[in-house]
Design an enzyme around this catalytic site. Structure first.
Site, PDB file in Angstrom:
ATOM      1  N   ASP A  96       0.710  -0.664  -5.764  1.00 10.22           N
ATOM      2  CA  ASP A  96       0.346  -0.993  -4.387  1.00 10.22           C
ATOM      3  C   ASP A  96       0.659  -2.470  -4.173  1.00 10.22           C
ATOM      4  O   ASP A  96      -0.011  -3.342  -4.738  1.00 10.22           O
ATOM      5  CB  ASP A  96      -1.146  -0.740  -4.151  1.00 10.22           C
ATOM      6  N   LYS A 158       0.693   1.523   3.493  1.00 10.05           N
ATOM      7  CA  LYS A 158      -0.759   1.433   3.320  1.00 10.05           C
ATOM      8  C   LYS A 158      -1.311   0.396   4.287  1.00 10.05           C
ATOM      9  O   LYS A 158      -0.687  -0.646   4.510  1.00 10.05           O
ATOM     10  CB  LYS A 158      -1.065   1.045   1.872  1.00 10.05           C
ATOM     11  N   LYS A 187      -1.339   5.673   3.409  1.00  8.96           N
ATOM     12  CA  LYS A 187      -2.609   5.433   2.735  1.00  8.96           C
ATOM     13  C   LYS A 187      -3.512   4.585   3.615  1.00  8.96           C
ATOM     14  O   LYS A 187      -3.143   3.474   4.010  1.00  8.96           O
ATOM     15  CB  LYS A 187      -2.391   4.744   1.385  1.00  8.96           C
TER      16      LYS A 187
END
Length: 229
Positions: A96, A158, A187
């Protein structure tokens, strides 16, 4: 988007997360144990905790995510690439990564694109999620970053780190899903603390939920949906 109707279908949406700077090894092991107990989709930790998490999760089939350039995104691209490779070598299977927000605000799209390509190469096929930190971005910036992530072959976009001035919003998740269509995962992360929150974000198009409150959310789901996993 079709909503999960039992705890067993809901649990895999969650990246069970512990990113507090003072988190101890014992807390990381507890995080991993909870992820196994509740059958969460993944565990998400800092790079320096990947090795202990990987050791604990070995053979369990659990995805292990590490954050890169976290939480500010301002690290040099070569440092991010090194960090990405180090996390993967230690046992992570997903990364991430925080976008360079200063470059976004400067309109340095070429530099951002080069960084995305560099990290896609460094990840060597592993799952990549681009953290936009949506609370700081305009609508146009969010759209462009989603398009760039898709163009560079990333796997997810995300919303947030959880360390910015705001977390995930339904409007942002809806916009991100509309922009990437079915090509990338979305996400939602930051401030998701209840079952209703999680279901609302899934309904808006999220395919992953990043949360430190996954255990309490799944306990709430078991009470309301039944005890199945």
């Amino acid at each position: 988007m079709e909503l999960p109707t039992d705890p067993g279908a809901l649990a895999p949406y969650f990246d069970h997360t512990l990113l507090k700077p003072a988190a101890t090894e014992a807390e990381i092991e507890t995080l991993c144990r909870e992820a196994l107990d509740y059958n969460f989709g993944a565990v998400c930790v800092h790079g320096s905790r990947v090795e202990v998490a990987a050791s604990f999760l070995e053979g369990a089939g659990q995805h292990l995510a590490a954050v890169v350039g976290f939480p500010l995104g301002a690290t040099c691209p070569d440092v991010k690439a090194y960090e990405a490779r180090a996390c993967l070598a230690a046992g992570a299977s997903e990364l991430d990564v925080v976008v360079n927000l200063g470059w976004v605000k400067d309109g340095q799209w070429g530099r951002i694109g080069a960084e995305l390509d560099l990290l896609r190469e460094a990840a060597d096929g592993s799952c990549l999620k681009l953290i936009l930190e949506t609370c700081y971005l305009t609508r146009e910036e969010k759209i462009r970053l989603c398009q760039m992530a898709q163009g560079s072959g990333w796997d997810y976009v995300k919303t947030s780190t959880g360390f910015g001035s705001g977390g995930a919003t339904l409007a942002d998740v809806t916009l991100m899903r509309e922009t990437v269509g079915g090509h990338l995962g979305v996400k939602a992360s930051g401030g998701i603390r209840s079952l209703d929150d999680a279901l609302a974000f899934i309904g808006a198009g999220a395919t992953r939920i990043g949360a430190s409150a996954g255990v309490s959310i799944l306990q709430e789901a078991r009470q309301r949906m039944g005890q199945g996993r």
